[in-house]
Write a protein that holds these residues in place. Structure first.
Motif, PDB file in Angstrom:
ATOM      1  N   GLN A  74       1.003  -1.053  -0.063  1.00  0.00           N
ATOM      2  CA  GLN A  74      -0.185  -0.396   0.175  1.00  0.00           C
ATOM      3  C   GLN A  74       0.923   1.629  -0.029  1.00  0.00           C
ATOM      4  O   GLN A  74       0.587   2.414  -0.111  1.00  0.00           O
ATOM      5  CB  GLN A  74      -1.000   0.010   1.104  1.00  0.00           C
ATOM      6  N   PHE A 126      -3.447   9.821   1.849  1.00  0.00           N
ATOM      7  CA  PHE A 126      -4.100   8.607   0.703  1.00  0.00           C
ATOM      8  C   PHE A 126      -4.176   7.392   2.242  1.00  0.00           C
ATOM      9  O   PHE A 126      -5.171   7.003   2.184  1.00  0.00           O
ATOM     10  CB  PHE A 126      -3.425   8.170   0.298  1.00  0.00           C
ATOM     11  N   THR A 129      -4.604   9.585   9.064  1.00  0.00           N
ATOM     12  CA  THR A 129      -4.344  10.601   9.161  1.00  0.00           C
ATOM     13  C   THR A 129      -3.072  11.378   9.402  1.00  0.00           C
ATOM     14  O   THR A 129      -2.046  10.924   9.812  1.00  0.00           O
ATOM     15  CB  THR A 129      -5.246  10.786  10.447  1.00  0.00           C
TER      16      THR A 129
ATOM     17  N   SER B  29      -8.547   0.263  -4.673  1.00  0.00           N
ATOM     18  CA  SER B  29      -8.721   1.072  -3.293  1.00  0.00           C
ATOM     19  C   SER B  29      -8.935   2.073  -4.380  1.00  0.00           C
ATOM     20  O   SER B  29      -9.029   2.690  -3.176  1.00  0.00           O
ATOM     21  CB  SER B  29      -6.815   0.768  -4.022  1.00  0.00           C
ATOM     22  N   ILE B  30      -8.904   3.100  -5.557  1.00  0.00           N
ATOM     23  CA  ILE B  30      -9.454   4.311  -4.944  1.00  0.00           C
ATOM     24  C   ILE B  30     -10.833   4.241  -4.818  1.00  0.00           C
ATOM     25  O   ILE B  30     -11.533   5.321  -4.323  1.00  0.00           O
ATOM     26  CB  ILE B  30      -8.812   4.652  -6.646  1.00  0.00           C
ATOM     27  N   SER B  31     -11.643   3.377  -5.743  1.00  0.00           N
ATOM     28  CA  SER B  31     -13.055   3.648  -5.486  1.00  0.00           C
ATOM     29  C   SER B  31     -13.262   3.380  -3.642  1.00  0.00           C
ATOM     30  O   SER B  31     -14.461   4.214  -3.165  1.00  0.00           O
ATOM     31  CB  SER B  31     -13.503   2.665  -5.970  1.00  0.00           C
ATOM     32  N   PHE B  33     -12.511   5.211  -1.492  1.00  0.00           N
ATOM     33  CA  PHE B  33     -12.156   6.727  -0.791  1.00  0.00           C
ATOM     34  C   PHE B  33     -13.318   7.532  -1.275  1.00  0.00           C
ATOM     35  O   PHE B  33     -13.885   8.282  -0.519  1.00  0.00           O
ATOM     36  CB  PHE B  33     -10.689   7.868  -1.917  1.00  0.00           C
ATOM     37  N   PHE B  34     -14.622   6.975  -2.063  1.00  0.00           N
ATOM     38  CA  PHE B  34     -15.870   6.965  -1.655  1.00  0.00           C
ATOM     39  C   PHE B  34     -16.662   6.519  -1.497  1.00  0.00           C
ATOM     40  O   PHE B  34     -18.375   7.172  -1.096  1.00  0.00           O
ATOM     41  CB  PHE B  34     -16.000   6.965  -3.355  1.00  0.00           C
ATOM     42  N   ASP B  36     -17.564   5.646   2.344  1.00  0.00           N
ATOM     43  CA  ASP B  36     -18.086   6.867   3.909  1.00  0.00           C
ATOM     44  C   ASP B  36     -18.448   5.999   5.245  1.00  0.00           C
ATOM     45  O   ASP B  36     -19.366   6.580   5.754  1.00  0.00           O
ATOM     46  CB  ASP B  36     -17.787   7.827   3.461  1.00  0.00           C
ATOM     47  N   LYS B 105     -14.560   7.733  12.121  1.00  0.00           N
ATOM     48  CA  LYS B 105     -13.601   8.792  11.347  1.00  0.00           C
ATOM     49  C   LYS B 105     -12.547   7.471  11.306  1.00  0.00           C
ATOM     50  O   LYS B 105     -11.941   6.862  10.510  1.00  0.00           O
ATOM     51  CB  LYS B 105     -13.315   9.822  11.930  1.00  0.00           C
ATOM     52  N   VAL B 109     -10.871   4.863   8.529  1.00  0.00           N
ATOM     53  CA  VAL B 109     -10.036   5.300   7.886  1.00  0.00           C
ATOM     54  C   VAL B 109      -8.692   3.607   7.993  1.00  0.00           C
ATOM     55  O   VAL B 109      -8.345   3.191   7.006  1.00  0.00           O
ATOM     56  CB  VAL B 109      -9.123   6.332   8.920  1.00  0.00           C
ATOM     57  N   ARG B 112     -10.212   1.188   5.619  1.00  0.00           N
ATOM     58  CA  ARG B 112      -9.538   1.320   4.486  1.00  0.00           C
ATOM     59  C   ARG B 112      -8.101   1.175   3.674  1.00  0.00           C
ATOM     60  O   ARG B 112      -7.999   0.663   2.918  1.00  0.00           O
ATOM     61  CB  ARG B 112     -10.257   2.643   3.980  1.00  0.00           C
TER      62      ARG B 112
END
Lengths: 183, 244
Positions: A74, A126, A129, B29-31, B33-34, B36, B105, B109, B112
């Motif tokens: 990652q 990315f 935090t 991985s990109i998806s 981030f959308f 929540d 949160k 995080v 993810r």
């Protein structure tokens, strides 16, 4: 003659050197869950020796490969950008064989700051935090600083012991340095 | 070193086209981030944990989780301090220590981060190095770039073996009972010995025709039917983004 094969082999070998320096010598940092490695030594050595292009490619590819091998996949894209930029900046500031020592030291300082700031901003943005990324700033500064100093010492040592380094540099850029020296 | 990455198994993940997996890991991985929603991410984690166990086995899965465990632990310790707004759960006087939003949160995080780690771990544990190169060629990456990546895979074990032999020879030169050797001469020896093989290796590449007009092409060896998997690997992350 464009020596494409020579360039590709030199880039691949340099990347492998960076990957080995990163993977084999690892001092775990339990506070951050990461590790301190010798990757900055190899990246700064390559940037001092061969300039920004090889510094960027080998620095980026080598560290990304070692992240993939070491189970930190990652982090591979972040390492590619951060260490690539480190090599690029050092190479751009040094840029040439007869650079004064103060400029080489300044290049090392800029490279160290780039690594620390790069990891802080990209990891915080990315992966984790900013508060977590902040913990890694000091270890990264130490690693980058020690790496830049050792990289410079290595560059001076290798240049002295291995005369072929200049030929490699000329072949990599296919410059006609002998002709420019004559004029 | 690099041979330790791939794990030979007959799992469902292993049977999927390497190109699909290569495309899926970064897009997934990109998806993420959308998304929540901690609950949906937790469900995805369970799904990916099962896939990982199937593809890697319990030992490799535990190793991957242990590697990322300190980072996740640190996230749980540090992140609640960042988020102070919302419904307070723990207060000392007027100081808010923990809020409902902070827990939400930190879960998002962390999950993810774990999911990205698992997606890439599944990729590198279930695809052979030569298949990665072939897939990259299929995605139209230039031949010289693929050759460079392939050479890196070959040079890493070479430089590592050189490291071991120089380290051993330096250790043998030490007096009996003494430990350690000087790091700088050792690193200089390693770099010089590695660089010495560049001219011979590049000459052998040139002798084989590389750098001239003729281009060597590797056989792809992928079936046409597996193109469906490649399309699926793109559509699944997009669907995740749209519906979650």
């Amino acid at each position: 003659m464009k020596r494409t094969a020579f360039k590709i082999v030199l880039i691949a070998l340099s990347s492998a050197i960076v990957a080995v320096f990163t993977t084999i010598v690892r001092i775990p940092t339990p506070a951050t869950g990461g590790y301190i490695s010798l990757c900055d030594v190899a990246v700064s050595f390559l940037a001092y020796s061969f300039g920004p292009v090889l510094g960027f490619i080998a620095g980026g590819l080598g560290t990304a490969f070692s992240d993939l091998i070491g189970g930190y996949a990652q982090y591979a894209p972040i390492s590619f950008v951060v260490h690539g930029v480190e090599g690029l900046l050092i190479g751009l500031i040094v840029n040439g064989t007869k650079t004064p020592i103060w400029r080489k030291i300044a290049a090392g300082v800029v490279g160290t700051l780039a690594v620390s700031l790069g990891y802080f901003s990209l990891t915080g943005l990315f992966l984790t935090t900013y508060s977590e990324a902040l913990v890694e700033v000091v270890p990264n500064l130490i690693q980058g600083g020690v790496g830049a100093v050792l990289g410079l010492i290595l560059y001076l040592g290798v240049s002295k012991a291995f005369k072929g380094l200049d030929d490699y540099r000329i072949s990599f850029f296919h410059r006609k340095e002998s002709e420019t020296e004559k004029t | 070193m690099t041979s330790l990455l791939y794990i030979e198994r007959k799992s469902t993940i292993h049977k999927i086209d390497p190109r699909a997996k290569l495309l899926f890991a970064p897009l997934f991985s990109i998806s993420l981030f959308f998304v929540d929603n901690a609950f949906i991410l937790a469900l995805l984690f369970i799904l990916f944990a099962l896939f990982s166990l199937d593809a890697m086995g319990l030992k490799a899965f535990s190793k991957t989780m242990l590697l990322i465990a300190p980072i996740v632990l640190l996230l749980f310790l540090m992140s609640p301090l960042e988020e102070r707004g919302g419904v307070p759960l723990l207060e000392i006087g007027s100081l808010v220590i923990l809020t409902h939003e902070a827990i939400d949160k930190v879960l998002i995080v962390s999950l993810r981060f774990i999911l990205i780690s698992l997606a890439f771990a599944i990729l590198i544990r279930s695809v052979k190095e030569r298949d990665i190169i072939k897939s990259l060629r299929w995605f139209r990456l230039p031949y010289s770039s693929c050759l460079c990546l392939s050479l890196i895979f070959r040079f890493i074990p070479y430089v590592a073996s050189l490291y071991e032999s120089i380290r051993m020879s330096l250790s043998m030169r030490l007096r009996e009972g003494k430990r350690g050797y000087k790091a700088i001469p050792f690193l200089i020896a390693l770099i010089i010995n590695s660089f010495k093989m560049v001219p011979s290796f590049s000459s052998s590449l040139e002798e084989r025709g590389f750098g001239r007009n003729g281009r060597r092409e590797a056989k792809m060896g992928f079936s046409l039917l597996s193109g469906v998997e490649v399309i699926l690997s793109v559509t699944i992350p997009i669907l995740i983004v749209i519906f979650l």
